[in-house]
Enzyme design. Structure first.
Site, PDB file in Angstrom:
ATOM      1  N   HIS A 131       0.824  -1.209   0.000  1.00 24.86           N
ATOM      2  CA  HIS A 131       0.000   0.000   0.000  1.00 24.86           C
ATOM      3  C   HIS A 131       0.860   1.261   0.000  1.00 24.86           C
ATOM      4  O   HIS A 131       0.385   2.338   0.356  1.00 24.86           O
ATOM      5  CB  HIS A 131      -0.916   0.022   1.228  1.00 24.86           C
ATOM      6  CG  HIS A 131      -1.735  -1.208   1.402  1.00 24.86           C
ATOM      7  ND1 HIS A 131      -2.628  -1.629   0.450  1.00 24.86           N
ATOM      8  CD2 HIS A 131      -1.787  -2.122   2.398  1.00 24.86           C
ATOM      9  CE1 HIS A 131      -3.212  -2.746   0.866  1.00 24.86           C
ATOM     10  NE2 HIS A 131      -2.709  -3.073   2.043  1.00 24.86           N
ATOM     11  N   HIS A 134      -7.182  -4.704  -0.807  1.00 26.28           N
ATOM     12  CA  HIS A 134      -6.502  -5.966  -1.114  1.00 26.28           C
ATOM     13  C   HIS A 134      -7.247  -6.695  -2.215  1.00 26.28           C
ATOM     14  O   HIS A 134      -7.068  -7.889  -2.414  1.00 26.28           O
ATOM     15  CB  HIS A 134      -6.447  -6.862   0.121  1.00 26.28           C
ATOM     16  CG  HIS A 134      -6.015  -6.159   1.346  1.00 26.28           C
ATOM     17  ND1 HIS A 134      -6.908  -5.585   2.213  1.00 26.28           N
ATOM     18  CD2 HIS A 134      -4.779  -5.916   1.825  1.00 26.28           C
ATOM     19  CE1 HIS A 134      -6.228  -5.004   3.200  1.00 26.28           C
ATOM     20  NE2 HIS A 134      -4.949  -5.185   2.989  1.00 26.28           N
TER      21      HIS A 134
END
Lengths: 333, 333
Positions: free
Chosen positions: A57, A219
């Site tokens: 991320h 995700h």
């Protein structure tokens, strides 16, 4: 799988090593276990701020270590929660004697591991509080979550709570302002393409050439529904409307509008989304007083974006504007 | 074609409109013709800096308008040179009475159109100089270029010449420092994937699943050769070695190392490239004193990166460090 990597098992180690080399003036990188702390160490008397979560991320969370934001960050394996054995030394490194706040995105593994680490640190005399971020309005419960997921709002929590800690707020006050951001921020995202976790070697889900997933998780967790190739303006509306309605923000109120890229989307497209989101907020009488546009919490090379709205008041605006000096967010310093 | 756009013909207009909305405190967006200038207008007595080029490379150039960097930027259509009718008012908007420097990437169309615009402005009494950026060591001559292409080094020229203008340097001096950056900067890039120009609707070139193009241009122009799926360390060496050898930088010298993302590559991968590039420079005895890692000059959603090395001396370092406040680059302010 085409990626700028060496060994899929060493992606996090090598990336964090490069990050440490590039920003040695700001951060110290620790290995075995991996965590990142401020180059200068803990600030005595200041509340410490620690965040962490699965890697993939970036720039979250390591990119936000530095003055005015985090004291330490704990990257797990890609899309995998960091373990208590890494969270504990990160918390110790962030401890300046005034307590430590854990900023945790609401995923089951993250919550559990930060909780365990917090208890271990408490046993050693560090007072630890947790601010749980759950800004994603897309779905209740999800693949890795009970309740709402924590997504882009996390960046705003880290910035604003970090500014509060930096000005000398108490542990209670930093925790409270963090929770106040959580109470006033909502997000929702979409994906045009999936992404590929290096050690998996194949895309995490499939999307047809003419499908877009609305409400995607960071995700690749499923969202609300799929739509066809709609124009950006319509897609933006699919994101902004639930965000605004859940937040209950309306005429006469002030907001920070944050359009975040998932990693593989051109900046020019994020501005097209920003344009429509700003128009829609204006239509509702909301004044956009601050903006943030770019790749701040990503999902590897996923193409897509999220839209985040934070309701601003004078204090949150002042804390947002306060100086920050980290690898990924910097102003006034 | 999956993109966050509305009408492919309106991508630049709508993106620039969103950009203007998001950064109204810093920039003013002009339409028909499109250009971007500082919100406060030209700074009287200061040398003006103008750059421009095809869109699709965001945040270049509009993202670099602001204090300490550009006074105006002219975005053309995607991957298409801006026309003199837009460069002229941008130059006028940047003119504070001390002359204007055009920073031009070396592509035939850009060079011609900036030259034409410069002559028209000169006829109206604005003294215009040109700094031509040609840092790409990959190939001599290319699809759109006679001589070397201008690529990521442009960002460094804009920052450093911008700082010189901001501290009050004369037109001669700003031009000279810009040219000194050009003389001391070299770059080379690679692509894992092509990108799709919105109004074309299909990828600009093809790469097999197991091919990587070394020496790619920022519009997808062919590079030196193709390789298979090599590890990031080997790929980095393919880029860094020609850069360092062409620049002739060696033991005892200081450098700024810039790893740039092409738009679709995760930041974590850029740090893996940075790691190896920094190691290779250290092996050669070069001290990396400054770094820049991220998406600063892109090719839409292309996956890939470029490596840039700038030889630093005390003055260039000081100008690099000087305060800058633009949408895409900000520090010390």
């Amino acid at each position: 799988m085409k990626k700028l990597i060496n060994d899929p098992q060493k992606v996090v180690d090598e990336s964090v090593e490069g990050f440490g080399l590039a920003h040695a003036d700001l951060v110290a990188v620790h290995t075995d276990p991996i965590f990142i702390s401020r180059a200068g160490g803990a600030v005595q008397g200041k509340v410490g701020l620690v965040s962490g979560g699965g890697s993939g991320h970036e720039p979250l969370h390591g990119g936000y270590v530095g003055r005015g934001m985090l004291d330490a960050a704990v990257p797990g394996a890609v899309f995998t929660s960091p373990t208590p054995d890494a969270i504990i030394p990160a918390t110790q490194a962030a401890d300046g004697g005034a307590g430590v706040v854990h900023i945790v995105k609401n995923y089951t593994g993250d919550v559990l591991n930060f909780e365990t680490a917090g208890e271990m640190c408490a046993a050693e005399g560090i007072e630890v509080r947790t601010v749980l971020v759950n800004d994603d309005v897309a779905v209740e419960d999800s693949l890795y979550t009970a309740g709402r997921r924590g997504v882009a709002g996390t960046v705003l929590v880290e910035k604003i709570a970090g500014a509060a800690a930096e000005r000398g707020d108490s542990l209670d006050a930093v925790e409270a302002v963090g929770n106040r951001v959580v109470a006033n921020v909502r997000s929702m995202g979409l994906a045009l393409t999936p992404c590929t976790v290096p050690h998996a070697g194949k895309p995490s889900f499939e999307l047809a050439e003419d499908e877009i997933e609305i409400g995607i998780g960071i995700h690749g967790e499923p969202g609300r529904h799929r739509v066809g190739l709609e124009p950006a303006d319509a897609l933006t509306e699919h994101l902004l409307t639930p965000v605004v309605e859940d937040l209950g923000i309306g005429s006469g109120e002030k907001a920070l509008l944050f359009v975040n890229g998932m990693g593989g989307t051109p900046l020019s497209e994020l501005y097209i989304v920003y344009r429509r989101a700003a128009q829609l907020l204006a239509d509702r009488g909301v004044t956009v007083e601050r903006s943030l546009v770019g790749n701040y919490i990503t999902s590897l090379e996923m193409q897509g974006c999220s839209v985040t709205v934070l309701r601003l008041d004078d204090e949150l605006t002042e804390l947002w504007d306060a100086p920050v000096h980290t690898p990924a967010l910097r102003w006034g310093a």
